[in-house]
Design an enzyme around this catalytic site. Sequence first.
Site, PDB file in Angstrom:
ATOM      1  N   LYS A  19       1.027  -1.221  -0.129  1.00  7.29           N
ATOM      2  CA  LYS A  19       0.060   0.017  -0.009  1.00  7.29           C
ATOM      3  C   LYS A  19       0.864   1.070  -0.024  1.00  7.29           C
ATOM      4  CE  LYS A  19      -1.518   1.557   4.039  1.00  7.29           C
ATOM      5  NZ  LYS A  19      -1.471   3.035   4.276  1.00  7.29           N
ATOM      6  N   ASN A  20       1.803   1.342   0.761  1.00  8.13           N
ATOM      7  CA  ASN A  20       2.693   2.456   1.114  1.00  8.13           C
ATOM      8  C   ASN A  20       3.491   2.618  -0.298  1.00  8.13           C
ATOM      9  OD1 ASN A  20       1.331   3.063   3.485  1.00  8.13           O
ATOM     10  ND2 ASN A  20       3.229   2.509   4.683  1.00  8.13           N
ATOM     11  N   CYS A  80      -3.998  12.786  13.708  1.00  3.21           N
ATOM     12  CA  CYS A  80      -4.321  11.529  13.593  1.00  3.21           C
ATOM     13  C   CYS A  80      -4.344  10.468  14.820  1.00  3.21           C
ATOM     14  CB  CYS A  80      -4.054  10.813  12.239  1.00  3.21           C
ATOM     15  SG  CYS A  80      -2.554   9.567  12.586  1.00  3.21           S
ATOM     16  N   ARG A 137       1.309  14.295  13.388  1.00  2.00           N
ATOM     17  CA  ARG A 137       1.885  14.393  12.117  1.00  2.00           C
ATOM     18  C   ARG A 137       1.560  15.262  11.308  1.00  2.00           C
ATOM     19  NH1 ARG A 137      -0.481   8.557  10.396  1.00  2.00           N
ATOM     20  NH2 ARG A 137       1.233   8.609   8.749  1.00  2.00           N
ATOM     21  N   ASP A 187       5.073   0.394  11.829  1.00  4.62           N
ATOM     22  CA  ASP A 187       3.713  -0.181  11.371  1.00  4.62           C
ATOM     23  C   ASP A 187       3.643  -1.979  11.699  1.00  4.62           C
ATOM     24  OD1 ASP A 187       3.018   2.009  10.217  1.00  4.62           O
ATOM     25  OD2 ASP A 187       3.684   1.456   8.184  1.00  4.62           O
ATOM     26  N   ARG A 241      -8.425  -0.381   5.123  1.00  6.91           N
ATOM     27  CA  ARG A 241      -7.742   0.875   4.658  1.00  6.91           C
ATOM     28  C   ARG A 241      -6.306   0.073   4.262  1.00  6.91           C
ATOM     29  NH1 ARG A 241      -5.672   4.758   8.275  1.00  6.91           N
ATOM     30  NH2 ARG A 241      -4.471   5.148   6.484  1.00  6.91           N
TER      31      ARG A 241
HETATM   32  C1  UD1 Z   1       4.869   6.749   6.463  1.00  6.09           C
HETATM   33  C2  UD1 Z   1       3.605   5.589   6.158  1.00  6.09           C
HETATM   34  C3  UD1 Z   1       3.314   5.051   7.532  1.00  6.09           C
HETATM   35  C4  UD1 Z   1       4.574   4.818   8.376  1.00  6.09           C
HETATM   36  C5  UD1 Z   1       5.282   6.037   8.484  1.00  6.09           C
HETATM   37  C6  UD1 Z   1       6.589   5.742   9.327  1.00  6.09           C
HETATM   38  C7  UD1 Z   1       2.804   5.856   4.168  1.00  6.09           C
HETATM   39  C8  UD1 Z   1       1.644   6.273   3.135  1.00  6.09           C
HETATM   40  N1  UD1 Z   1       2.672   5.926   5.377  1.00  6.09           N
HETATM   41  O1  UD1 Z   1       3.878   7.682   6.992  1.00  6.09           O
HETATM   42  O2  UD1 Z   1       2.561   3.829   7.426  1.00  6.09           O
HETATM   43  O3  UD1 Z   1       4.156   4.275   9.880  1.00  6.09           O
HETATM   44  O4  UD1 Z   1       5.721   6.478   7.119  1.00  6.09           O
HETATM   45  O5  UD1 Z   1       7.265   4.641   8.508  1.00  6.09           O
HETATM   46  O6  UD1 Z   1       3.942   5.743   3.487  1.00  6.09           O
HETATM   47  N2  UD1 Z   1       7.100  14.334  10.757  1.00  6.09           N
HETATM   48  C9  UD1 Z   1       7.450  15.696  10.763  1.00  6.09           C
HETATM   49  N3  UD1 Z   1       7.483  16.784   9.899  1.00  6.09           N
HETATM   50  C10 UD1 Z   1       6.845  16.308   8.805  1.00  6.09           C
HETATM   51  C11 UD1 Z   1       6.769  14.832   8.442  1.00  6.09           C
HETATM   52  C12 UD1 Z   1       6.820  13.978   9.369  1.00  6.09           C
HETATM   53  O7  UD1 Z   1       7.633  16.104  12.100  1.00  6.09           O
HETATM   54  O8  UD1 Z   1       6.530  16.986   7.852  1.00  6.09           O
HETATM   55  C13 UD1 Z   1       7.092  13.413  11.786  1.00  6.09           C
HETATM   56  C14 UD1 Z   1       6.121  12.723  12.181  1.00  6.09           C
HETATM   57  O9  UD1 Z   1       5.142  13.494  13.058  1.00  6.09           O
HETATM   58  C15 UD1 Z   1       6.308  11.286  12.659  1.00  6.09           C
HETATM   59  C16 UD1 Z   1       7.664  11.139  11.958  1.00  6.09           C
HETATM   60  O10 UD1 Z   1       8.287  12.283  11.381  1.00  6.09           O
HETATM   61  O11 UD1 Z   1       6.870  11.643  14.090  1.00  6.09           O
HETATM   62  C17 UD1 Z   1       7.491  10.089  10.777  1.00  6.09           C
HETATM   63  O12 UD1 Z   1       6.225  10.640  10.101  1.00  6.09           O
HETATM   64  P1  UD1 Z   1       6.840  10.154   8.357  1.00  6.09           P
HETATM   65  O13 UD1 Z   1       7.959   9.367   8.125  1.00  6.09           O
HETATM   66  O14 UD1 Z   1       6.445  11.387   7.759  1.00  6.09           O
HETATM   67  O15 UD1 Z   1       5.616   9.371   8.129  1.00  6.09           O
HETATM   68  P2  UD1 Z   1       4.422   9.325   7.208  1.00  6.09           P
HETATM   69  O16 UD1 Z   1       5.110   9.633   6.035  1.00  6.09           O
HETATM   70  O17 UD1 Z   1       3.261   9.961   7.418  1.00  6.09           O
END
Ligand code: UD1
Length: 419
Positions: free
Chosen positions: A22-23, A116, A121, A304, A396
């Site tokens: 999915k990701n 969420c 996030r 995950d 999902r």
């Molecule tokens: C993706 C995955 C999700 C997985 C996660 C971590 C997808 C669609 N989802 O989510 O399943 O659990 O990676 O492996 O691929 N952060 C910030 N600022 C930002 C972006 C992130 O502070 O602009 C922080 C987030 O709050 C979190 C951490 O970074 O604490 C990791 O988030 P991130 O790697 O961005 O996760 P996602 O990409 O949302």
Amino acid sequence: MDQVIISGKQRLEGKVTIGGAKNAALPILASTLLGGGDCVVANLPQVRDVVTMVKLLHLLGVSEKTEGSCVTLNAAHINGTEAPYDLVKTMRASVLVLGPLLARFGEATVSLPGGCAIGTRPVNLHLKGLITLGADVFVEHGYIRAKASGLKGGRIELDFPTVTGTENLLMAACLATGTTVLHNAAKEPEIVDLADFLILRGAKIFGAGTDTITIEGVKELHGAEYAVTPDRVEAGTYLMAGAVTQGDVFVEQCIPGHLSAVLNKLQESGATVVEEKYGIRLTAQNRLKPVEIKTLVYPGFPTDLQAQMMALMSVADGTSVISETIFEGRFLHVPELHRMGAAIEVDGHHAVIQGKPSLTGAPVMASDLRASAGLILAGLAAEGKTTVSRVYHLDRGYERLEEKLQGLGANIQRISEPS
Ligand code: UD1
């Protein structure tokens, strides 16, 4: 709303086939916005997030033809550059259209994903990176509005290796003029899968899968045919389902190398894990031994799979510690596991789990996608009946979960929730 009902204590045995990730599918689908040719994407998992992404692309004007697990998309003509709140609120990964829309059409309006269940996030790092590439970005009325008259390559240093942030910036940089260097980039296999698809379409990307990705901008991307990489989280979930029932499962069509940290921990806990070319066999004869787990960015133990591992450790022979370092609020499954008799104490981002010989089935509620999978695993290990409600979270990201578990011998079924 549906519920999943499990009668636990059945030993799982047999073979289960893993679908596309999915990701990886979500950014690959979003990236079809970067050019006008036909993009044929195969091995798509049939899960709700993929349906939502295709719906969003359709709304933007992308033509779409779906046949089973394969979709053909063409973004030659689009009729809008806005991702509305109604869709983004159902799937945060909708933010992945931001980079491609901005890079190709010079503007994008995307509803700001809210908090969420598992944490706040933010997407500040996505926006900061786009600003470095020359975009004007502001947030008003709950929407991110980004504009640029041609993005320009630049040096981006991510404060944290965000997964979707890396993907958004990687996609945007493909059409920027000049060279972009992404430092402290995420290294997840899904980033490599996206980069491979983009390279097939004419993008110039070097170093995906390492923490420094270099992108030489090109004028346009053409169409291509591509099959999405297998889902390592789905594979890990079925391996743990085998382990929690002291079973013997072969998880086929997955890539063992994507799961090294998980396989190491399963082995450390006493399961026998055999890597084969197209899959992994796990056998567990006795109660597992306790282990210490810390979730980390790839190649560390994935967040995950944390809830599923916690279910496993709830019936291990001793005390385990799980530290969640990626998301601030990802222990929502703990109170539900307590209802099943698990002995877990949470202190900040650490959970101490005292394994019990058995859990007891109970009605429980899913709070997010992976927590739902953790509760299902707990139900498989519990005496008696477990009813998991709010399983729309599960839909999902897991395709045909009950069917796949039934194929392994689980006593599990889905019913419509009584009103
Ligand atoms: C993706 C995955 C999700 C997985 C996660 C971590 C997808 C669609 N989802 O989510 O399943 O659990 O990676 O492996 O691929 N952060 C910030 N600022 C930002 C972006 C992130 O502070 O602009 C922080 C987030 O709050 C979190 C951490 O970074 O604490 C990791 O988030 P991130 O790697 O961005 O996760 P996602 O990409 O949302």
